[in-house]
Scaffold this motif. Sequence first.
Motif, PDB file in Angstrom:
ATOM      1  N   ASN A  22      31.892 -21.606 115.944  1.00  0.00           N
ATOM      2  CA  ASN A  22      32.640 -20.557 115.236  1.00  0.00           C
ATOM      3  C   ASN A  22      32.094 -20.359 113.819  1.00  0.00           C
ATOM      4  O   ASN A  22      32.796 -20.594 112.836  1.00  0.00           O
ATOM      5  CB  ASN A  22      34.124 -20.928 115.185  1.00  0.00           C
ATOM      6  CG  ASN A  22      34.712 -21.080 116.563  1.00  0.00           C
ATOM      7  OD1 ASN A  22      35.017 -20.092 117.213  1.00  0.00           O
ATOM      8  ND2 ASN A  22      34.852 -22.318 117.017  1.00  0.00           N
ATOM      9  N   LEU A  25      34.083 -18.627 110.784  1.00  0.00           N
ATOM     10  CA  LEU A  25      35.256 -19.171 110.102  1.00  0.00           C
ATOM     11  C   LEU A  25      34.977 -19.375 108.615  1.00  0.00           C
ATOM     12  O   LEU A  25      33.881 -19.772 108.231  1.00  0.00           O
ATOM     13  CB  LEU A  25      35.679 -20.499 110.736  1.00  0.00           C
ATOM     14  CG  LEU A  25      36.297 -20.401 112.122  1.00  0.00           C
ATOM     15  CD1 LEU A  25      36.515 -21.785 112.702  1.00  0.00           C
ATOM     16  CD2 LEU A  25      37.610 -19.622 112.078  1.00  0.00           C
ATOM     17  N   TRP A  30      36.682 -30.378 104.226  1.00  0.00           N
ATOM     18  CA  TRP A  30      37.153 -31.141 105.380  1.00  0.00           C
ATOM     19  C   TRP A  30      37.220 -32.618 105.060  1.00  0.00           C
ATOM     20  O   TRP A  30      36.389 -33.145 104.320  1.00  0.00           O
ATOM     21  CB  TRP A  30      36.211 -30.932 106.569  1.00  0.00           C
ATOM     22  CG  TRP A  30      36.317 -29.559 107.149  1.00  0.00           C
ATOM     23  CD1 TRP A  30      35.526 -28.489 106.861  1.00  0.00           C
ATOM     24  CD2 TRP A  30      37.288 -29.105 108.098  1.00  0.00           C
ATOM     25  NE1 TRP A  30      35.952 -27.391 107.580  1.00  0.00           N
ATOM     26  CE2 TRP A  30      37.029 -27.742 108.341  1.00  0.00           C
ATOM     27  CE3 TRP A  30      38.354 -29.715 108.744  1.00  0.00           C
ATOM     28  CZ2 TRP A  30      37.786 -26.987 109.215  1.00  0.00           C
ATOM     29  CZ3 TRP A  30      39.110 -28.964 109.620  1.00  0.00           C
ATOM     30  CH2 TRP A  30      38.831 -27.612 109.856  1.00  0.00           C
ATOM     31  N   TYR A  57      41.629 -19.530 111.491  1.00  0.00           N
ATOM     32  CA  TYR A  57      41.606 -20.848 112.122  1.00  0.00           C
ATOM     33  C   TYR A  57      42.648 -20.948 113.232  1.00  0.00           C
ATOM     34  O   TYR A  57      42.392 -21.542 114.276  1.00  0.00           O
ATOM     35  CB  TYR A  57      41.794 -21.956 111.079  1.00  0.00           C
ATOM     36  CG  TYR A  57      40.500 -22.292 110.393  1.00  0.00           C
ATOM     37  CD1 TYR A  57      39.625 -23.227 110.931  1.00  0.00           C
ATOM     38  CD2 TYR A  57      40.126 -21.643 109.222  1.00  0.00           C
ATOM     39  CE1 TYR A  57      38.419 -23.511 110.324  1.00  0.00           C
ATOM     40  CE2 TYR A  57      38.924 -21.920 108.611  1.00  0.00           C
ATOM     41  CZ  TYR A  57      38.069 -22.858 109.157  1.00  0.00           C
ATOM     42  OH  TYR A  57      36.869 -23.134 108.567  1.00  0.00           O
ATOM     43  N   LEU A  61      41.891 -22.298 116.894  1.00  0.00           N
ATOM     44  CA  LEU A  61      42.464 -23.598 117.231  1.00  0.00           C
ATOM     45  C   LEU A  61      43.715 -23.511 118.096  1.00  0.00           C
ATOM     46  O   LEU A  61      44.095 -24.479 118.737  1.00  0.00           O
ATOM     47  CB  LEU A  61      42.839 -24.364 115.951  1.00  0.00           C
ATOM     48  CG  LEU A  61      41.714 -24.726 114.998  1.00  0.00           C
ATOM     49  CD1 LEU A  61      42.277 -25.253 113.697  1.00  0.00           C
ATOM     50  CD2 LEU A  61      40.777 -25.738 115.647  1.00  0.00           C
ATOM     51  N   VAL A  94      45.061 -27.454 109.070  1.00  0.00           N
ATOM     52  CA  VAL A  94      44.322 -26.580 108.166  1.00  0.00           C
ATOM     53  C   VAL A  94      45.326 -25.978 107.200  1.00  0.00           C
ATOM     54  O   VAL A  94      46.362 -25.454 107.619  1.00  0.00           O
ATOM     55  CB  VAL A  94      43.576 -25.478 108.944  1.00  0.00           C
ATOM     56  CG1 VAL A  94      42.835 -24.559 107.993  1.00  0.00           C
ATOM     57  CG2 VAL A  94      42.605 -26.092 109.949  1.00  0.00           C
TER      58      VAL A  94
END
Length: 110
Positions: A22, A25, A30, A57, A61, A94
């Motif tokens: 992806n 994004l 992180w 996201y 997800l 996230v």
Amino acid sequence: MKQNPIPQLGAATALVQLLIENPHLPLLDWSIADGTGPLSGTCLNDGVDMGPVIAAYAEVLGGEVREIEFTGSDGARMYSASVFATWRDVRVVVRGVCAASVHHTVAVAA
């Protein structure tokens, strides 16, 4: 002799796959916990509306976006959006935070 697996390996592998599969994004900071906690992506940027960032996201997800507004320690109104999901058997959180005025300005203009 049997070795114990590295607890962070599953989360690290999931993160690499997420980002490779992806590339559209938005960029996040992180972190991978000690193996018991989730894979966490965070963005704190007063000048960028975090609503669309977190929604991107959530689309990949799964999970539902949760939004709140709050007053920061300096008295400024802030906007926070989060998504909690399980992706490739890894718990992922996230979160994005920005100035509430930035979120409202974009939301009203849309």
